[in-house]
Write an enzyme that holds these catalytic residues in place. Sequence first.
Site, short mmCIF file in Angstrom:
data_model
loop_
_atom_site.label_atom_id
_atom_site.label_comp_id
_atom_site.label_asym_id
_atom_site.label_seq_id
_atom_site.Cartn_x
_atom_site.Cartn_y
_atom_site.Cartn_z
N ASP A 1 34.06 35.39 47.69
CA ASP A 1 32.86 34.76 48.28
C ASP A 1 32.18 33.85 47.26
O ASP A 1 31.68 32.78 47.61
CB ASP A 1 31.89 35.85 48.74
CG ASP A 1 32.53 36.80 49.74
OD1 ASP A 1 33.33 36.33 50.57
OD2 ASP A 1 32.25 38.01 49.68
N HIS B 1 30.61 42.18 51.95
CA HIS B 1 31.73 41.26 52.06
C HIS B 1 32.26 41.19 53.49
O HIS B 1 33.38 41.57 53.77
CB HIS B 1 32.85 41.66 51.08
CG HIS B 1 34.10 40.84 51.27
ND1 HIS B 1 34.15 39.49 50.98
CD2 HIS B 1 35.32 41.17 51.76
CE1 HIS B 1 35.36 39.04 51.27
NE2 HIS B 1 36.09 40.03 51.75
P1 NAI Z 1 49.75 42.38 53.10
O1 NAI Z 1 50.05 43.09 54.38
O2 NAI Z 1 50.46 41.14 52.79
O3 NAI Z 1 49.97 43.39 51.88
C1 NAI Z 1 49.47 44.67 51.87
C2 NAI Z 1 50.43 45.54 51.07
O4 NAI Z 1 49.89 46.86 51.05
C3 NAI Z 1 51.85 45.63 51.69
O5 NAI Z 1 52.80 45.26 50.72
C4 NAI Z 1 51.96 47.08 52.09
O6 NAI Z 1 53.28 47.61 51.94
C5 NAI Z 1 51.00 47.73 51.09
N1 NAI Z 1 50.59 49.06 51.48
C6 NAI Z 1 50.30 49.56 52.70
N2 NAI Z 1 50.00 50.87 52.61
C7 NAI Z 1 50.08 51.18 51.30
C8 NAI Z 1 49.87 52.38 50.57
N3 NAI Z 1 49.52 53.51 51.18
N4 NAI Z 1 50.04 52.35 49.24
C9 NAI Z 1 50.40 51.21 48.60
N5 NAI Z 1 50.61 50.05 49.25
C10 NAI Z 1 50.44 50.05 50.58
O7 NAI Z 1 48.15 42.16 53.08
P2 NAI Z 1 47.32 41.20 52.08
O8 NAI Z 1 47.18 39.86 52.68
O9 NAI Z 1 47.86 41.35 50.73
O10 NAI Z 1 45.86 41.89 52.18
C11 NAI Z 1 45.63 43.17 51.63
C12 NAI Z 1 44.20 43.61 51.90
O11 NAI Z 1 43.27 42.78 51.20
C13 NAI Z 1 43.78 43.54 53.37
O12 NAI Z 1 43.05 44.69 53.70
C14 NAI Z 1 42.90 42.32 53.42
O13 NAI Z 1 41.98 42.37 54.49
C15 NAI Z 1 42.22 42.41 52.09
N6 NAI Z 1 41.58 41.17 51.64
C16 NAI Z 1 40.44 41.29 50.91
C17 NAI Z 1 39.76 40.18 50.46
C18 NAI Z 1 38.51 40.33 49.65
O14 NAI Z 1 37.83 39.32 49.42
N7 NAI Z 1 38.17 41.51 49.16
C19 NAI Z 1 40.24 38.82 50.78
C20 NAI Z 1 41.48 38.80 51.49
C21 NAI Z 1 42.10 39.94 51.93
#
Ligand code: NAI
Length: 339
Positions: free
Chosen positions: A172, A199
């Site tokens: 942000d 957020h």
């Molecule tokens: P993605 O689906 O590409 O990757 C998520 C990964 O987490 C996958 O590789 C999956 O296998 C893994 N995963 C699932 N369960 C797991 C577990 N129990 N232990 C370890 N790994 C596990 O998703 P992406 O795009 O990487 O997003 C991840 C998270 O980050 C989402 O919740 C998203 O909303 C959040 N996010 C947060 C932001 C922020 O500003 N804080 C900004 C953008 C995304």
Amino acid sequence: MLARSAIRTLSSQSRMFSSSASRQFKVAVLGAGGGIGQPLSLLLKLDPLVTELNLYDIRGAPGVAADVSHVDTNSEVKGFAADKLDEALDGTRVIVIPAGVPRKPGMTRDDLFNTNASIVRDLAAAIGRVSPQACICVISNPVNSTVPIVAATLEKQGVFDPKRLFGVTTLDVVRAARFLGGIQGVDPKQTPVTVVGGHSGATIVPLLSQNSHGKGLKGETYEKLVHRIQFGGDEVVKAKDGAGSATLSMAYAGARFTNSVLRGLNGEKGLVTPTFVKSPLFADQGVDFFSSNVELGPNGVEKIHPIGPISPEEEKLLQACLPDLKKNIEKGKAFVAQS
Ligand code: NAI
């Protein structure tokens, strides 16, 4: 093209630290195989304060680790498969969590709660058992709820230290600086914006009046900018058209925040950045987690700064933020209480 500015920033930090780094740190990424996890792992490999990098995911982490490990910086990278979480956490000083599902078009961050709440709770429980001394940086959404989930899980285990838990709201801050810089036609370095609150959507409160380039903005220009900062994530979700949410800009933001935490642990002074922490600022209104400027140091959180002088418009944004944030926090706490 990957996050060239991130690499430039980190390599300038690397220059800054090459002579002064006195300690180096073992860092784990949980969710390292994902859209954020992969570029985040790469950027952490470039951080000179990271000596060991443990990459964990329920799928794909050993492959990502093998790949990243060939980058010619000094740190050791190891990958850990689904059944090796405890080994991945062992002895870590900082743990970054981007594990969980991202949004698809039309979804709010709260729509992710059902899936991500249990993922984050279970990872937190393992951290509490294996590595309770670590600083934890939570990226997984909804951050407004997942941070209270981590806190409540660690509290149940009797190991919660509010100085060591951070919700990563840096994206942000990054977006606000970039969008304001774009409007004013100046380098975003001149337009840092303190973003407070939470957020998601209306809980994101940019304090534009505190920047000399932001304080003169009025009317439609001001309102559009605030909306863009609050809902900038939707632009990415829409453009990716079902393939996820922000990953590259988030990896940059996550690496930058982790670097700040590490520099604080390393004894550097004057590191102040917004992050979502257990906070006294609005606790009397039932909002006991809040993002505001936080000074980082050898113990994690050193000092939580007050939000400072704000404009009447920002006061309205803050009043809109607090009830939503309260609900999100309570939802996270209730989830752990019922678990
Ligand atoms: P993605 O689906 O590409 O990757 C998520 C990964 O987490 C996958 O590789 C999956 O296998 C893994 N995963 C699932 N369960 C797991 C577990 N129990 N232990 C370890 N790994 C596990 O998703 P992406 O795009 O990487 O997003 C991840 C998270 O980050 C989402 O919740 C998203 O909303 C959040 N996010 C947060 C932001 C922020 O500003 N804080 C900004 C953008 C995304």
